[in-house]
Design a protein around this motif. Sequence first.
Motif, PDB file in Angstrom:
ATOM      1  N   GLY A 298       3.318  -2.213  11.104  1.00  0.00           N
ATOM      2  CA  GLY A 298       2.953  -1.822   9.741  1.00  0.00           C
ATOM      3  C   GLY A 298       1.868  -0.768   9.722  1.00  0.00           C
ATOM      4  O   GLY A 298       0.959  -0.804   8.895  1.00  0.00           O
ATOM      5  N   SER A 327      13.440   1.311  11.059  1.00  0.00           N
ATOM      6  CA  SER A 327      12.766   0.235  10.324  1.00  0.00           C
ATOM      7  C   SER A 327      13.711  -0.933  10.022  1.00  0.00           C
ATOM      8  O   SER A 327      13.269  -2.075   9.902  1.00  0.00           O
ATOM      9  CB  SER A 327      12.175   0.782   9.028  1.00  0.00           C
ATOM     10  N   SER A 332       8.756  -6.963  11.946  1.00  0.00           N
ATOM     11  CA  SER A 332       7.312  -6.898  11.709  1.00  0.00           C
ATOM     12  C   SER A 332       6.625  -7.922  12.610  1.00  0.00           C
ATOM     13  O   SER A 332       6.875  -9.123  12.499  1.00  0.00           O
ATOM     14  CB  SER A 332       7.010  -7.186  10.246  1.00  0.00           C
ATOM     15  N   ARG A 335       0.064  -8.976  11.616  1.00  0.00           N
ATOM     16  CA  ARG A 335      -0.564  -9.099  10.307  1.00  0.00           C
ATOM     17  C   ARG A 335      -2.019  -8.657  10.465  1.00  0.00           C
ATOM     18  O   ARG A 335      -2.902  -9.457  10.768  1.00  0.00           O
ATOM     19  CB  ARG A 335      -0.490 -10.546   9.802  1.00  0.00           C
ATOM     20  N   ASN A 339      -2.196  -5.349   5.945  1.00  0.00           N
ATOM     21  CA  ASN A 339      -0.967  -6.137   5.920  1.00  0.00           C
ATOM     22  C   ASN A 339      -1.242  -7.610   6.201  1.00  0.00           C
ATOM     23  O   ASN A 339      -0.317  -8.393   6.361  1.00  0.00           O
ATOM     24  CB  ASN A 339       0.021  -5.601   6.955  1.00  0.00           C
ATOM     25  N   SER A 415       8.787 -10.661   9.778  1.00  0.00           N
ATOM     26  CA  SER A 415       9.901 -10.159   8.974  1.00  0.00           C
ATOM     27  C   SER A 415      10.903  -9.533   9.938  1.00  0.00           C
ATOM     28  O   SER A 415      10.513  -8.980  10.970  1.00  0.00           O
ATOM     29  CB  SER A 415       9.413  -9.118   7.968  1.00  0.00           C
ATOM     30  N   GLY A 419       7.932  -2.228   8.199  1.00  0.00           N
ATOM     31  CA  GLY A 419       7.280  -2.151   6.903  1.00  0.00           C
ATOM     32  C   GLY A 419       7.429  -0.839   6.181  1.00  0.00           C
ATOM     33  O   GLY A 419       6.660  -0.561   5.257  1.00  0.00           O
ATOM     34  N   LYS A 433       5.344   1.956   2.013  1.00  0.00           N
ATOM     35  CA  LYS A 433       4.972   0.931   2.980  1.00  0.00           C
ATOM     36  C   LYS A 433       5.046  -0.416   2.265  1.00  0.00           C
ATOM     37  O   LYS A 433       4.287  -0.662   1.319  1.00  0.00           O
ATOM     38  CB  LYS A 433       3.563   1.196   3.500  1.00  0.00           C
ATOM     39  N   VAL A 434       5.976  -1.272   2.684  1.00  0.00           N
ATOM     40  CA  VAL A 434       6.234  -2.510   1.950  1.00  0.00           C
ATOM     41  C   VAL A 434       5.756  -3.750   2.697  1.00  0.00           C
ATOM     42  O   VAL A 434       5.918  -4.860   2.205  1.00  0.00           O
ATOM     43  CB  VAL A 434       7.739  -2.655   1.636  1.00  0.00           C
ATOM     44  N   SER A 435       5.117  -3.569   3.847  1.00  0.00           N
ATOM     45  CA  SER A 435       4.761  -4.728   4.659  1.00  0.00           C
ATOM     46  C   SER A 435       3.752  -5.640   3.989  1.00  0.00           C
ATOM     47  O   SER A 435       3.669  -6.822   4.324  1.00  0.00           O
ATOM     48  CB  SER A 435       4.235  -4.269   6.025  1.00  0.00           C
ATOM     49  N   ALA A 436       2.969  -5.121   3.033  1.00  0.00           N
ATOM     50  CA  ALA A 436       1.997  -5.965   2.340  1.00  0.00           C
ATOM     51  C   ALA A 436       2.331  -6.170   0.872  1.00  0.00           C
ATOM     52  O   ALA A 436       1.580  -6.824   0.147  1.00  0.00           O
ATOM     53  CB  ALA A 436       0.597  -5.347   2.461  1.00  0.00           C
ATOM     54  N   THR A 442       8.660  -5.655  -5.244  1.00  0.00           N
ATOM     55  CA  THR A 442       9.360  -4.627  -4.474  1.00  0.00           C
ATOM     56  C   THR A 442      10.316  -3.806  -5.333  1.00  0.00           C
ATOM     57  O   THR A 442      10.791  -2.764  -4.901  1.00  0.00           O
ATOM     58  CB  THR A 442      10.132  -5.255  -3.306  1.00  0.00           C
TER      59      THR A 442
END
Length: 609
Positions: A298, A327, A332, A335, A339, A415, A419, A433-436, A442
């Motif tokens: 991430g 991706s 993932s 953390r 993230n 995941s 991310g 960036k969607v990891s967090a 979303t």
Amino acid sequence: MNKVVAEVTARIEGRSAQHRARYLEQVASQKAGGVHRASLSCGNLAHGFAACGLSDKDSLKSFTKANVGIISAYNDMLSAHQPYEAYPALIKKALHEVGSVGQFAGGVPAMCDGVTQGQPGMELSLLSRDVIAMSSAVGLSHNMFDGALMLGICDKIVPGLLMSAASFGHLPFVFVPAGPMPSGMPNKEKARIREAYAQGQVDRTELLRAESESYHSAGTCTFYGTANSNQLMVEVMGMQLPGSSFVNPNTQLRDALTEASAKQVTRLTELSGNYTPFSEILTAKTLVNAMVALLATGGSTNHTMHLVAIGRAAGIDINWDDFDQLSKVVPSMTRIYPNGQADINHFQAAGGMGYLIKSLRKLGLLNEDVKTIVGEGLDAYELEPWLNEGKLEWRPSPDKSLDTSVLADPEAPFSPEGGLKVLHGNLGRGVIKVSAVPAANTVIEAPAVVFSDQNQLDAAFKAGDLNRDCIVVVRFQGPKANGMPELHKLTPPLGVLQEKGYKVALVTDGRMSGASGKVPAAIHLTPEALDNPVLTKVQDGDLIRLDSHTGELTLLVDEAELAKRQCAKADLLPNSIGMGRGLFMNLRPQLCGAEQGATLFRFPHEDNQ
């Protein structure tokens, strides 16, 4: 090996074949067949070693000993780079121990995005990467050197040094980090105080206390932004010593790694019998490995530009579709804030780089047939350094994560996908960036609130005008418009709105870097507003749909209605006044789009004439 990783690698190699072949031809023409200074005239050479001690002069006259150039981003304002003050002396001593010589070839500028965040100086940040590449090239242009050590860590500095190293692809390079500062205030508490300040619940004294306890000593900031993403990727690419990325500054182990780095570069020169030029390490395969590691952790979205520019410097053509496809198959694995709540020191303690690389190899996600500064393949990068009675040695990294809340085991990733997503639609192409980002956020469809300056958003937030579902559009923040500053200043107010229960998102042709977190942010929008008539026609109240699952970024306005609208204009003159911005105003129009690397450069191997 993972099928998609292999396919993306092969596609990049095929796409790059012509440019890469030209690049390698140009690199080969620069080889010396011995020490490079032997080609200098006596007058040239005398100038080159005039300030050296007698012993070094004798060594440099002999044409049998390697001379190593030192390029450094040292300054004592940047916490990450302050430790480099002592490095030249350590390096020169280590080089003398193996019969070589070291000269400080030059310094490069190093600005801190943390200091300039939300300030006019931030508009020089992205352009500083290309300035760093050119500054490094000037330092190495004397042809005195048989190899070089690159001392840099932070956001634009490492990418600039990598681009410079690619332009001297006939020389061996070793990158030398300085490590992160020890952990300070927990990231969750820091974020809480920032949001409380944005709402007027605490005063500036409390905010400064929190920031000072977070960023408190020499070393890299401990959150997982661009600086630490740099170190992680450079290590995965085999350009610095195994396990050297995240050892704290001013420790015996850190000094031992610095000395070992100096000695290692001498083993790669044309004099060594083990000649390993940088062009043989920076390949499509190693760039894909960097992309995989970035996605698995991430890392910073800035690298969707930097890796493109670095690749171009070496005749390797990568694009955002490559990131997007990787991706989908890269899980993932970490953390690390933003993230998660852990910092980079917690990642190091949980198993660090050795365990991460071991896991990615186990999953078949890394290209194995690569060269590194320590030899063929990636076996050495599963090891971690330690001091055994004061002597630097390497031992196996852990077989299991020591903290699976920070660093996952390969069998149980956080995941199944990385991310990062690529967005596309009538507003252009961008990345998110969607990891967090929480699952409930979303997909956002909401009315637009349009700004042409980040300070306008702050004023609207304080006035309560954003207390509703909305997609904030901040345009005229692209490379050509104002140098594409990072917009971290937007994070606290947008985070507050999300905490209040509003559906909010950001759409911008600017940057958010590694600090983009829980608020959906469609960034790096390309074409930028200056070249994007649809983006300039967005008006307050227009519906926008941002779907990070499908990759949709659409302005939901009828084409006939858009055709009637005039394009909004931006007054860019203020962005050229103050903080030295006037010196850069003629460069900005030359920058290409974010997906092409947002660089000034057109490289000689890209010339089709």
